[in-house]
Scaffold this active site. Structure first.
Site, PDB file in Angstrom:
ATOM      1  N   LYS A  78       0.846  -1.196   0.000  1.00 51.74           N
ATOM      2  CA  LYS A  78       0.000   0.000   0.000  1.00 51.74           C
ATOM      3  C   LYS A  78       0.881   1.246   0.000  1.00 51.74           C
ATOM      4  O   LYS A  78       1.917   1.283   0.677  1.00 51.74           O
ATOM      5  CB  LYS A  78      -0.911  -0.015   1.231  1.00 51.74           C
ATOM      6  CG  LYS A  78      -1.909   1.137   1.292  1.00 51.74           C
ATOM      7  CD  LYS A  78      -2.812   1.038   2.519  1.00 51.74           C
ATOM      8  CE  LYS A  78      -3.815   2.174   2.570  1.00 51.74           C
ATOM      9  NZ  LYS A  78      -4.718   2.090   3.737  1.00 51.74           N
ATOM     10  N   SER A 158      -9.744   2.340   2.904  1.00 53.43           N
ATOM     11  CA  SER A 158      -8.872   3.057   1.990  1.00 53.43           C
ATOM     12  C   SER A 158      -7.905   2.155   1.220  1.00 53.43           C
ATOM     13  O   SER A 158      -7.321   2.558   0.235  1.00 53.43           O
ATOM     14  CB  SER A 158      -8.046   4.077   2.783  1.00 53.43           C
ATOM     15  OG  SER A 158      -7.172   3.420   3.704  1.00 53.43           O
ATOM     16  N   SER A 182     -10.247   0.209   7.202  1.00 52.75           N
ATOM     17  CA  SER A 182      -9.641   0.297   5.870  1.00 52.75           C
ATOM     18  C   SER A 182      -8.952  -0.973   5.382  1.00 52.75           C
ATOM     19  O   SER A 182      -8.472  -1.011   4.247  1.00 52.75           O
ATOM     20  CB  SER A 182      -8.650   1.464   5.819  1.00 52.75           C
ATOM     21  OG  SER A 182      -9.338   2.688   5.853  1.00 52.75           O
TER      22      SER A 182
END
Length: 496
Positions: A78, A158, A182
């Site tokens: 990420k 997210s 998330s």
């Protein structure tokens, strides 16, 4: 080559050790899959050259009998994790030129154990979002589609790029961060497994901060076992993070398949909300029956302050974001927009560098911390947070081993469907997940089945502090009953 990308992480690990496939072959197969899947926009940076170098080194260690636990396993990172010498942006224009000179502890642990970095994965800007639509690189497109529809769906957020990449078989695992859901929400939307560990279990050093008292790194995997394998490498004490907890890291993989007979599983009555979709109700009931059939005891529990958690979260998180993001001012690093004077430069830099959702949360956070409002909002929210944590403590003190709840209030929705101008509509996606972050507890999202439109739905298991092993044991029961969920590869024309 497609067969190599369809393996689970555990299967790939065994194939590498048995010399049935080389690390280079496995990496090249995933790099080819990434190229074919660019319409998904899951990766914001592909580190092709670095991946092949890392794979070649893994082959040397495998031949020499020095293989690490993740030797030769291709993973995605990420874009919130700093990677030395590799651009890291938090999917924000304000960091579009930032190349860290240091490595986050979590990714350093993965490279120490032999993992291969395929690239950086898309996310909501500064991890602020529930749909991956706030990224400066554009939205990620879910690999899933409604039955009979071409509508592009969100992957959740997210960590949407991470979840989409794992579900689409572009990498064998990925890192994520979970501030209010998330990891768990996108895992549920994509039919994969996501673990939000106990706060302090994984180091936050080198992870770009959103809300420091809530942020926690964790893994995405195609199976419970895969997530367990990844977490063991990611977790551990780190003196560079003052919130890191000095406790031994468990053998999480050994917990997968362990008997759950005699465990007491709580069903929080407050989570049965008016208007909950029938598919979610059925999913929840089915998960409870699956655990009961495996020998667990199902009991109703009460979390009376859960109804206040979402409001408290959206005070605490923006307040911490306002403080953390003050450093992005155009002076020290990142983008700078010239101005007439330093104040004008600050204003222009932050206006150009931050997207609308980040600006909104900074403004909310600044407001609730301001003189005259601190006691009315921030201090009161922190008191609610204490009450939310106490509710969980009471349940666990009564002998409850874990709590079962839905992971999301709905399946994935279409890109743009919740962009009505009312941010609360989007914030409600976190209604089942924020309690876990406020209380600092571990939470595991596992696939529970498909809805009437053929989209994945996820269940969430919430555990005692630092008892991730129990969650992996319980998650395996649900996974075995549900089976592995795979989308049709519409972007290539292939079927699952």
């Amino acid at each position: 080559m497609s067969d190599l990308t369809s393996m689970t992480l555990a299967q790939a690990r065994d194939a590498l050790r048995q010399r049935k496939v080389s690390a280079t072959e496995l990496t090249d197969a995933h790099l080819a899959a990434m190229e074919a899947a660019r319409p998904l926009n899951a990766f914001v940076l592909e580190t092709t050259a670095e991946a092949r170098v890392m794979a070649a080194r893994s082959e040397d260690r495998l031949r020499g009998g020095e293989a690490g636990p993740l030797e030769g396993i291709p993973v995605g990172v990420k874009d919130m994790f700093c990677t030395a010498g590799v651009r890291t942006t938090a999917s924000s224009r304000i960091l579009e030129t930032f190349v860290p000179t240091y490595e986050s502890t979590v990714t350093a642990n993965l490279w120490r154990d032999g993992a291969v970095m395929l690239g950086k994965l898309n996310n909501d800007e500064f991890a602020m979002g529930s749909s991956n639509e706030t990224s400066c690189f554009g939205p990620v497109v879910s690999p899933w589609r409604r039955r009979g529809s071409d509508t592009k769906l969100v992957p959740g957020g997210s960590s949407g790029g991470s979840a989409a990449a794992v579900a689409a078989e572009l990498c064998l695992g990925a890192t994520g961060t979970d501030t209010g859901g998330s990891i768990r929400q996108p895992a549920a939307f994509n039919g994969i497994v996501g673990m939000k560990p106990t706060y302090g279990r994984c180091s936050r050093y080198g992870v770009i901060a959103y809300a420091s008292s809530l942020d926690q790194a964790g893994p995405f995997g195609r199976t419970v076992r895969d997530a367990a394998i990844l977490l063991r490498s990611m977790a551990g004490f780190d003196p560079k993070d003052t919130t890191s907890v000095d406790r031994p890291v468990g053998d999480y993989e050994a917990a997968v398949g362990r008997s759950v007979k005699g465990m007491k599983i709580g069903i929080p009555k407050e989570y049965r909300m008016p208007g909950m979709p029938a598919d979610i109700e059925r999913l929840w009931d089915r998960g409870a029956e699956q655990l009961k059939a495996a020998g667990a005891e199902i009991v109703e529990v009460s979390l009376p302050h859960a109804k206040y958690a979402l409001a408290a979260y959206y005070i605490v998180a923006p307040a911490e974001a306002s403080s953390n993001l003050a450093r992005y001012d155009g002076v020290r690093y990142g983008v700078r927009v010239p101005g007439r004077d330093i104040i004008d430069m600050y204003e222009k830099t932050r206006r150009a560098g931050f997207g609308p959702e980040v600006r909104r949360r900074i403004m909310i956070g600044t407001y609730v911390l301001s003189a005259g409002y601190y006691d009315a909002y921030y201090l009161r929210a922190q008191k609610v947070r204490t009450l939310v944590r106490r509710d969980f403590e009471t349940c666990f003190a009564d002998g409850v081993n874990a709590i079962l709840a839905p992971a999301t209030p709905s399946p994935a929705f279409g890109i743009g469907e919740k962009s009505s101008g009312d941010p609360v509509e989007m914030y409600l996606n976190d209604v089942f997940t924020v309690t876990v972050n406020l209380a600092g507890l571990p939470g595991l999202a596992v696939p529970g089945g498909l809805d009437a439109q053929g989209l994945p739905l996820g269940l969430q298991l919430i555990g005692r502090p630092f008892d991730e092993e129990t969650l992996f044991s319980l998650g395996e029961v649900i996974e075995q009953a549900t089976g592995r969920l795979k989308p049709e590869k519409w972007w290539t024309g292939a079927r699952p």
